[in-house]
Design an enzyme around this catalytic site. Structure first.
Site, PDB file in Angstrom:
ATOM      1  N   THR A  45       1.044  -1.081  -0.163  1.00  0.00           N
ATOM      2  CA  THR A  45      -0.096  -0.145  -0.067  1.00  0.00           C
ATOM      3  C   THR A  45       0.941   0.991   0.118  1.00  0.00           C
ATOM      4  O   THR A  45       2.233   1.145   0.310  1.00  0.00           O
ATOM      5  CB  THR A  45      -0.846  -0.034   1.188  1.00  0.00           C
ATOM      6  OG1 THR A  45      -0.166   0.068   2.602  1.00  0.00           O
ATOM      7  CG2 THR A  45      -2.132  -1.132   1.265  1.00  0.00           C
ATOM      8  N   VAL A  47       0.908   4.105   1.687  1.00  0.00           N
ATOM      9  CA  VAL A  47       1.428   4.949   2.981  1.00  0.00           C
ATOM     10  C   VAL A  47       2.146   4.073   3.682  1.00  0.00           C
ATOM     11  O   VAL A  47       3.266   4.706   4.337  1.00  0.00           O
ATOM     12  CB  VAL A  47       0.128   5.291   3.596  1.00  0.00           C
ATOM     13  CG1 VAL A  47       0.519   6.069   4.905  1.00  0.00           C
ATOM     14  CG2 VAL A  47      -0.695   6.209   3.052  1.00  0.00           C
ATOM     15  N   CYS A  48       2.075   2.775   3.860  1.00  0.00           N
ATOM     16  CA  CYS A  48       2.810   1.841   4.848  1.00  0.00           C
ATOM     17  C   CYS A  48       4.321   2.024   4.887  1.00  0.00           C
ATOM     18  O   CYS A  48       4.997   1.860   5.691  1.00  0.00           O
ATOM     19  CB  CYS A  48       2.359   0.520   4.811  1.00  0.00           C
ATOM     20  SG  CYS A  48       0.424   0.234   4.990  1.00  0.00           S
ATOM     21  N   PRO A  49       4.890   2.154   3.429  1.00  0.00           N
ATOM     22  CA  PRO A  49       6.374   2.066   3.468  1.00  0.00           C
ATOM     23  C   PRO A  49       6.915   3.100   4.167  1.00  0.00           C
ATOM     24  O   PRO A  49       7.934   2.937   4.967  1.00  0.00           O
ATOM     25  CB  PRO A  49       6.603   2.065   2.015  1.00  0.00           C
ATOM     26  CG  PRO A  49       5.489   1.681   1.163  1.00  0.00           C
ATOM     27  CD  PRO A  49       4.263   2.098   2.178  1.00  0.00           C
ATOM     28  N   ILE A  52       6.888   2.144   8.045  1.00  0.00           N
ATOM     29  CA  ILE A  52       7.968   0.973   8.307  1.00  0.00           C
ATOM     30  C   ILE A  52       9.437   1.489   7.993  1.00  0.00           C
ATOM     31  O   ILE A  52      10.395   1.055   8.650  1.00  0.00           O
ATOM     32  CB  ILE A  52       7.690  -0.265   7.165  1.00  0.00           C
ATOM     33  CG1 ILE A  52       6.201  -0.742   7.638  1.00  0.00           C
ATOM     34  CG2 ILE A  52       8.777  -1.467   7.372  1.00  0.00           C
ATOM     35  CD1 ILE A  52       5.867  -1.491   6.324  1.00  0.00           C
TER      36      ILE A  52
END
Length: 132
Positions: A45, A47-49, A52
């Site tokens: 997705t 936004v997730c990177p 993380i």
């Protein structure tokens, strides 16, 4: 959702380790240490990177403070592995594959569609949640 003062749930399952191997881990393995567990909804997705990679940039600082860091989503460890190899880049902490949703369910963060909400939990060495 679990809150400060609650005991971290039991969990045992697969994780993609920093060395690229898939291993079985348990939250009990992290007793007697500070522990941060954070969740994101799904791999690949947009936004997730950012989140993380932000944790990854601070992974050395977490280690220096003797705090273990674990990331988790309801994707499989194989999805995590593909994401690391094809876009996310090397990650210096385990990524838990919570396909059966037992970890997200244990923390009480599943949405109506069975996807983990964004959440971060900090547990003390006794396994008690200090921050949620």
């Amino acid at each position: 959702m679990l809150k400060p003062g609650d005991v971290m749930p039991y969990f045992s399952g697969q994780a993609l380790m920093p060395n690229g191997k898939i291993e079985t881990i348990s939250l009990a393995d992290y007793r007697n240490q500070w522990l941060v567990v954070f969740f994101w909804p799904l791999d690949f997705t947009f936004v997730c990177p950012t989140e993380i990679r932000g944790f990854n940039q601070l992974a050395g600082e977490f280690d220096r403070l003797r705090c273990r860091l674990l990331g988790a989503s309801v994707d499989s460890v194989y999805a995590h592995q593909a994401w690391v190899q094809h876009g996310l880049g090397k990650i210096d902490f385990p990524l838990i594959g919570d396909v059966d949703r037992s970890l997200a369910n244990g923390f009480g963060i599943l949405d109506d569609q069975g996807v983990a909400l964004r959440a971060t939990f900090i547990m003390n060495p006794k396994g008690i949640i200090e921050s949620a």
